[in-house]
Design a protein around this motif. Structure first.
Motif, PDB file in Angstrom:
ATOM      1  N   PRO A  37       0.637 -10.024   2.332  1.00 20.69           N
ATOM      2  CA  PRO A  37       1.426  -8.790   2.537  1.00 20.69           C
ATOM      3  C   PRO A  37       2.051  -8.777   3.936  1.00 20.69           C
ATOM      4  O   PRO A  37       1.470  -9.293   4.891  1.00 20.69           O
ATOM      5  CB  PRO A  37       0.374  -7.674   2.390  1.00 20.69           C
ATOM      6  CG  PRO A  37      -0.759  -8.310   1.638  1.00 20.69           C
ATOM      7  CD  PRO A  37      -0.781  -9.743   2.072  1.00 20.69           C
ATOM      8  N   PRO A  38       3.224  -8.201   4.096  1.00 20.73           N
ATOM      9  CA  PRO A  38       3.859  -8.114   5.418  1.00 20.73           C
ATOM     10  C   PRO A  38       3.101  -7.127   6.315  1.00 20.73           C
ATOM     11  O   PRO A  38       2.322  -6.288   5.839  1.00 20.73           O
ATOM     12  CB  PRO A  38       5.261  -7.621   5.105  1.00 20.73           C
ATOM     13  CG  PRO A  38       5.137  -6.915   3.792  1.00 20.73           C
ATOM     14  CD  PRO A  38       4.071  -7.625   3.030  1.00 20.73           C
ATOM     15  N   SER A  39       3.347  -7.242   7.610  1.00 21.25           N
ATOM     16  CA  SER A  39       2.679  -6.371   8.580  1.00 21.25           C
ATOM     17  C   SER A  39       2.965  -4.903   8.275  1.00 21.25           C
ATOM     18  O   SER A  39       4.091  -4.528   7.922  1.00 21.25           O
ATOM     19  CB  SER A  39       3.157  -6.706   9.997  1.00 21.25           C
ATOM     20  OG  SER A  39       2.822  -8.045  10.334  1.00 21.25           O
ATOM     21  N   VAL A  40       1.934  -4.074   8.426  1.00 20.77           N
ATOM     22  CA  VAL A  40       2.063  -2.653   8.137  1.00 20.77           C
ATOM     23  C   VAL A  40       0.885  -1.910   8.750  1.00 20.77           C
ATOM     24  O   VAL A  40      -0.194  -2.478   8.942  1.00 20.77           O
ATOM     25  CB  VAL A  40       2.111  -2.408   6.606  1.00 20.77           C
ATOM     26  CG1 VAL A  40       0.775  -2.748   5.958  1.00 20.77           C
ATOM     27  CG2 VAL A  40       2.523  -0.987   6.286  1.00 20.77           C
ATOM     28  N   THR A  41       1.109  -0.655   9.074  1.00 18.04           N
ATOM     29  CA  THR A  41       0.029   0.231   9.509  1.00 18.04           C
ATOM     30  C   THR A  41      -0.018   1.428   8.571  1.00 18.04           C
ATOM     31  O   THR A  41       1.002   2.106   8.365  1.00 18.04           O
ATOM     32  CB  THR A  41       0.237   0.707  10.956  1.00 18.04           C
ATOM     33  OG1 THR A  41       0.223  -0.431  11.829  1.00 18.04           O
ATOM     34  CG2 THR A  41      -0.870   1.668  11.379  1.00 18.04           C
ATOM     35  N   LEU A  42      -1.195   1.665   7.992  1.00 21.93           N
ATOM     36  CA  LEU A  42      -1.385   2.766   7.062  1.00 21.93           C
ATOM     37  C   LEU A  42      -2.291   3.813   7.709  1.00 21.93           C
ATOM     38  O   LEU A  42      -3.323   3.471   8.281  1.00 21.93           O
ATOM     39  CB  LEU A  42      -2.028   2.275   5.756  1.00 21.93           C
ATOM     40  CG  LEU A  42      -1.323   1.129   5.022  1.00 21.93           C
ATOM     41  CD1 LEU A  42      -2.123   0.730   3.788  1.00 21.93           C
ATOM     42  CD2 LEU A  42       0.098   1.500   4.652  1.00 21.93           C
ATOM     43  N   SER A  43      -1.894   5.051   7.606  1.00 21.20           N
ATOM     44  CA  SER A  43      -2.732   6.157   8.078  1.00 21.20           C
ATOM     45  C   SER A  43      -3.144   7.003   6.880  1.00 21.20           C
ATOM     46  O   SER A  43      -2.358   7.183   5.929  1.00 21.20           O
ATOM     47  CB  SER A  43      -1.996   7.005   9.117  1.00 21.20           C
ATOM     48  OG  SER A  43      -0.785   7.505   8.593  1.00 21.20           O
ATOM     49  N   TYR A  44      -4.366   7.498   6.898  1.00 17.68           N
ATOM     50  CA  TYR A  44      -4.930   8.225   5.771  1.00 17.68           C
ATOM     51  C   TYR A  44      -5.525   9.565   6.222  1.00 17.68           C
ATOM     52  O   TYR A  44      -5.926   9.729   7.380  1.00 17.68           O
ATOM     53  CB  TYR A  44      -6.066   7.412   5.112  1.00 17.68           C
ATOM     54  CG  TYR A  44      -5.717   6.040   4.621  1.00 17.68           C
ATOM     55  CD1 TYR A  44      -5.359   5.819   3.293  1.00 17.68           C
ATOM     56  CD2 TYR A  44      -5.769   4.942   5.478  1.00 17.68           C
ATOM     57  CE1 TYR A  44      -5.075   4.538   2.825  1.00 17.68           C
ATOM     58  CE2 TYR A  44      -5.483   3.667   5.029  1.00 17.68           C
ATOM     59  CZ  TYR A  44      -5.132   3.460   3.702  1.00 17.68           C
ATOM     60  OH  TYR A  44      -4.847   2.193   3.259  1.00 17.68           O
TER      61      TYR A  44
END
Length: 320
Positions: A119-126
Motif C-alpha cells: 500500500p502507498p504511504s498514508v496516515t490514518l486517524s481514528y
C-alpha cells in the motif's frame, strides 16, 4: 663259435638280474617302512593342521543375502523401526526446529502464500469509542518507498512500532517494538536464519515466510486485497509474531457491510480473527474504495465489552 664263453656271460647276467631284483626289493621295503611308520612332526600331530581351516559356522563374508542364522537377530520391535518411522513430532516438520516453539503452540503448517501489493504511504486517524461513548483517538502512520517501510500504530490493538522491507511473500518486518506498561518489548526477525527473537524474554522462535508483527498484519491484509481481492475469501492465514510468542492467526472473511464512520458511510469487507476461549476477539474492516485500508477495528473482551476505532481522517502522501 666259442661255446665256452657263453656260460660265463650267462652267469654274469643271472648275477646282475639277481642284484637288480634284490635292489628293487630293498627299495620297496624302504618305501613300505616310510608309509607304515612316518616320523612324527615336532610337538604337533598332523591333524592339528586341519584346525586352522575356517569353521563352517563362521564362513568368510560374501556379497548377497544374509546367512540363514541372521533371522535370529529379529525381534518384535526391530532396531531400525524408529529410523524408518522418522523423527519424533516433538520437533515439527520433519527436522528439529532451529528455535524454541511458542508456549503451548502445536506444530504449525506454513500458511499459503498470497500475492501482495505494498500500500502507498498514508496516515490514518481514528476515533475510539466504547459502548458508553467516545474514549479517545487512535493513529496508524505508514511510510514506504515501495521497498522499505516504517509503521507506527497506536490504538486498541496496542502501541507498536515496526520497520522492515519486502520480499516475495509481501511485507517483511525486521524489527518490532511493543509497548508494555512503562517499557517496551522488542522482537527481531532474522530472515536468513528463519528465527524470530523475543528480546525481552530471551527466547527464539521459528520464523516462516510471510510472517508479520501485530501492526504489519493490518497492512499485509490491505496488500492482499490490493493485489487480488479474490484472495480474501473464507479464511486468510498469516503467521504473526507478538511480544509473547508467534502463531498462525486465522481471519475469517464474514462478508461486505455498509459501514458508518466519522468520515462517512463506506462499503467494507469484515474479517474476524479466530480467537480461543478467553482470548480477545479482533475484527478488521477493509474498505475497497479506500485502497483496502483498515478503516475500522474492534476488540471484544471475554466479558463482552467492546472497543471500536473508526476512521475519521486520511492523509495521503502525494506520489513521487
Amino acid at each position: 663259435m666259442n661255446f665256452a664263453a657263453f656260460p660265463g656271460r650267462h652267469g654274469r647276467l643271472v648275477v646282475l638280474c639277481g642284484l637288480s631284483l634284490l635292489l628293487h626289493l630293498l627299495v620297496i621295503a624302504l618305501i613300505d617302512m616310510r608309509i607304515t611308520e612316518p616320523p612324527p612332526f615336532d610337538g604337533v600331530p598332523g591333524l592339528a593342521v586341519r584346525l586352522v581351516e575356517p569353521a563352517p559356522s563362521a564362513p568368510a563374508p560374501v556379497p548377497g543375502p544374509a546367512p540363514a542364522a541372521e533371522p535370529a537377530l529379529s525381534a518384535p520391535t526391530p532396531a531400525l523401526t524408529p529410523i524408518e518411522q522418522g523423527p519424533s513430532t516433538a520437533a515439527p516438520a520433519a527436522a528439529p526446529l532451529p528455535a524454541t516453539p511458542a508456549e503451548g503452540a502445536e506444530p504449525v503448517q506454513m500458511p499459503s502464500r498470497y500475492r501482495v501489493t505494498v500500500p502507498p504511504s498514508v496516515t490514518l486517524s481514528y476515533e475510539v469509542r466504547t459502548a458508553v461513548g467516545p474514549e479517545g483517538e487512535a493513529r496508524l502512520a505508514w511510510e514506504t518507498d515501495g521497498v522499505q517501510y516504517r509503521l507506527a500504530l497506536d490504538g486498541i490493538a496496542g502501541s507498536i512500532e515496526s520497520e522492515g522491507g519486502t520480499d516475495d511473500a509481501g511485507l517483511a518486518p525486521t524489527r518490532a517494538s511493543y509497548r508494555q506498561g512503562l517499557g517496551r518489548a522488542g522482537i527481531a526477525f532474522d530472515r536468513e536464519r528463519a528465527t524470530i527473537v523475543l528480546e525481552s524474554l530471551g527466547r527464539s522462535l521459528r520464523d516462516m515466510p510471510g510472517s508479520q508483527d501485530g501492526a504489519t498484519v493490518l497492512m499485509q491484509l490491505s496488500g492482499i486485497g490490493l493485489a487480488d481481492p479474490d484472495q480474501l475469501q473464507d479464511t486468510v492465514e498469516i503467521y504473526v509474531a507478538r511480544a509473547s510468542g508467534a502463531a498462525v492467526e486465522r481471519y475469517r472473511v464474514l462478508g461486505k457491510e455498509q459501514l458508518a464512520t466519522p468520515l462517512g458511510a463506506m462499503e467494507a469487507l469484515r474479517l474476524a480473527r479466530v480467537a480461543q476461549p478467553g482470548e480477545l476477539l479482533m475484527e478488521v474492516w477493509l474498505a475497497p474504495g479506500q485502497g483496502w485500508l483498515p478503516v475500522q477495528l474492534r476488540t471484544t473482551a471475554p466479558d463482552g465489552s467492546t472497543r471500536t476505532q473508526a476512521l475519521k481522517g486520511i492523509q495521503r502522501v502525494p506520489a513521487g
